[in-house]
Design an enzyme around this catalytic site. Structure first.
Site, PDB file in Angstrom:
ATOM      1  N   ASN A  11       0.867  -1.182   0.000  1.00 52.53           N
ATOM      2  CA  ASN A  11       0.000   0.000   0.000  1.00 52.53           C
ATOM      3  C   ASN A  11       0.902   1.229   0.000  1.00 52.53           C
ATOM      4  O   ASN A  11       1.494   1.566   1.015  1.00 52.53           O
ATOM      5  CB  ASN A  11      -0.894  -0.018   1.255  1.00 52.53           C
ATOM      6  CG  ASN A  11      -1.748   1.230   1.361  1.00 52.53           C
ATOM      7  OD1 ASN A  11      -1.868   1.999   0.395  1.00 52.53           O
ATOM      8  ND2 ASN A  11      -2.335   1.444   2.528  1.00 52.53           N
ATOM      9  N   LYS A  13       0.007   4.239  -0.380  1.00 48.58           N
ATOM     10  CA  LYS A  13      -0.675   5.436   0.140  1.00 48.58           C
ATOM     11  C   LYS A  13      -0.418   6.618  -0.798  1.00 48.58           C
ATOM     12  O   LYS A  13      -0.380   6.423  -2.000  1.00 48.58           O
ATOM     13  CB  LYS A  13      -0.225   5.726   1.574  1.00 48.58           C
ATOM     14  CG  LYS A  13      -0.243   4.471   2.448  1.00 48.58           C
ATOM     15  CD  LYS A  13      -0.022   4.754   3.898  1.00 48.58           C
ATOM     16  CE  LYS A  13       0.084   3.425   4.644  1.00 48.58           C
ATOM     17  NZ  LYS A  13       0.027   3.582   6.080  1.00 48.58           N
ATOM     18  N   GLU A 169      -5.620  -5.268  10.353  1.00 55.86           N
ATOM     19  CA  GLU A 169      -4.600  -4.253  10.587  1.00 55.86           C
ATOM     20  C   GLU A 169      -4.877  -3.530  11.900  1.00 55.86           C
ATOM     21  O   GLU A 169      -5.650  -2.557  11.921  1.00 55.86           O
ATOM     22  CB  GLU A 169      -4.612  -3.226   9.449  1.00 55.86           C
ATOM     23  CG  GLU A 169      -4.348  -3.797   8.084  1.00 55.86           C
ATOM     24  CD  GLU A 169      -3.735  -2.755   7.167  1.00 55.86           C
ATOM     25  OE1 GLU A 169      -2.619  -2.976   6.704  1.00 55.86           O
ATOM     26  OE2 GLU A 169      -4.356  -1.707   6.952  1.00 55.86           O
ATOM     27  N   SER A 215       3.242  -2.517  10.310  1.00 54.58           N
ATOM     28  CA  SER A 215       4.697  -2.518  10.479  1.00 54.58           C
ATOM     29  C   SER A 215       5.358  -3.853  10.140  1.00 54.58           C
ATOM     30  O   SER A 215       6.282  -4.282  10.829  1.00 54.58           O
ATOM     31  CB  SER A 215       5.067  -2.060  11.893  1.00 54.58           C
ATOM     32  OG  SER A 215       4.629  -0.732  12.118  1.00 54.58           O
TER      33      SER A 215
HETATM   34  C1  PEP Z   1      -0.845  -0.029   5.962  1.00 54.43           C
HETATM   35  O1  PEP Z   1      -0.853   1.133   5.625  1.00 54.43           O
HETATM   36  O2  PEP Z   1      -1.763  -0.775   5.587  1.00 54.43           O
HETATM   37  C2  PEP Z   1       0.248  -0.505   6.805  1.00 54.43           C
HETATM   38  C3  PEP Z   1       0.148  -1.706   7.333  1.00 54.43           C
HETATM   39  O3  PEP Z   1       1.287   0.352   6.992  1.00 54.43           O
HETATM   40  P1  PEP Z   1       2.707  -0.005   7.694  1.00 54.43           P
HETATM   41  O4  PEP Z   1       3.192  -1.296   7.078  1.00 54.43           O
HETATM   42  O5  PEP Z   1       3.593   1.142   7.345  1.00 54.43           O
HETATM   43  O6  PEP Z   1       2.459  -0.150   9.146  1.00 54.43           O
END
Ligand code: PEP
Length: 252
Positions: A11, A13, A169, A215
């Site tokens: 992702n 973003k 998540e 993360s």
């Molecule tokens: C996400 O945006 O779905 C995500 C899990 O971000 P990160 O891996 O940076 O925590």
């Protein structure tokens, strides 16, 4: 019989210019020849067509949009429809990401409509769910996620649900550097699979891919992905760096 797809979904973003996105994908194509993992890149809308052309000959790399509107078309300035996304090569759509829920106030009610519309068009939703730290500390995280699934997803028929990917998540782990332990991830994934089983039966539950997000990094991916109910990851920060993302893809 289990028939679950292992998935490494990125992702991006609101990151990367168009040229940076194309360079990333060209480098990714050079550095990965993993064929057993489905790689899904959640890229900005304007990158979709160019990247779709770049990956056209690579069967296991697919594209996701990061949002889609619940209506067919119309006077919704700034929005994007499922048909538009399909027309530029998206096959998946991330729906209900916690950032959309928080910053754009997307409710389970609107997500329910987005899921319905996306599936009716043939776009596969990656439906995000997950609790805040307050909810986790209050030990009501399973009920909270259960409610998100009930209100956002479980209206689907069994046939339609077969097209869904779920991403668990925990909000406290997104972009924070704090990861759920493999045991915490497994417990919640198992709980989600049980909820699916209750609603749709064991075959559907066993065939649904449930991804962990929060993360995921090259150094923790293996431990998380090796949990029996974790079928891969939705990866934010670490999907922006080709070498980190390739290491994560190679962690299954
Ligand atoms: C996400 O945006 O779905 C995500 C899990 O971000 P990160 O891996 O940076 O925590």
């Amino acid at each position: 019989m289990e028939n679950r797809q292992q998935i490494a979904a990125g992702n991006w973003k609101m990151n990367k210019t168009y040229d940076e996105g194309i360079s990333f994908v060209n480098e990714l194509l050079e550095k990965t020849n993993e064929e057993n993992v489905l790689i899904v890149l959640g890229v900005p809308f304007v990158h979709l067509k160019g990247i779709a052309d770049s990956v056209a000959n690579t069967a296991n790399i697919k594209l996701a949009a990061q949002n889609s509107h619940e209506k067919e078309s119309g006077a919704y300035t700034g929005e994007i429809s499922a048909d538009m996304l399909l027309s530029v090569g998206a096959e998946y759509v991330i729906l209900g990401h916690s950032e959309r829920r928080e910053h754009y106030k997307e409710s389970n009610e609107v997500l329910c409509k987005k899921v319905e519309h996306s599936i009716s068009k043939g776009l596969i939703p990656i439906f995000c769910c997950g609790e805040s730290l307050r909810i986790r500390k209050a030990k009501i995280h399973v009920d909270f996620v259960s409610n998100q699934l009930n209100e956002g997803l479980f209206h689907l028929s069994k046939e339609a649900f077969a097209n869904v990917v779920i991403a668990y998540e925990p909000i406290w782990a997104i972009g924070t550097g704090e990861t759920a332990t493999p045991e915490q991830a497994q417990d919640m994934h198992k709980a989600i699979r049980n909820l699916i089983e209750k609603k749709y039966g064991n075959d559907t539950a066993q065939n649904t891919s449930i991804l962990y997000g929060g993360s995921v990094k090259p150094d923790n991916a293996k431990d998380i992905f090796s949990q029996p109910d974790v079928d891969g990851g939705l990866i934010g920060g670490a999907s922006l760096n080709v070498d980190d993302f390739v290491q994560i893809i190679n962690s299954f």
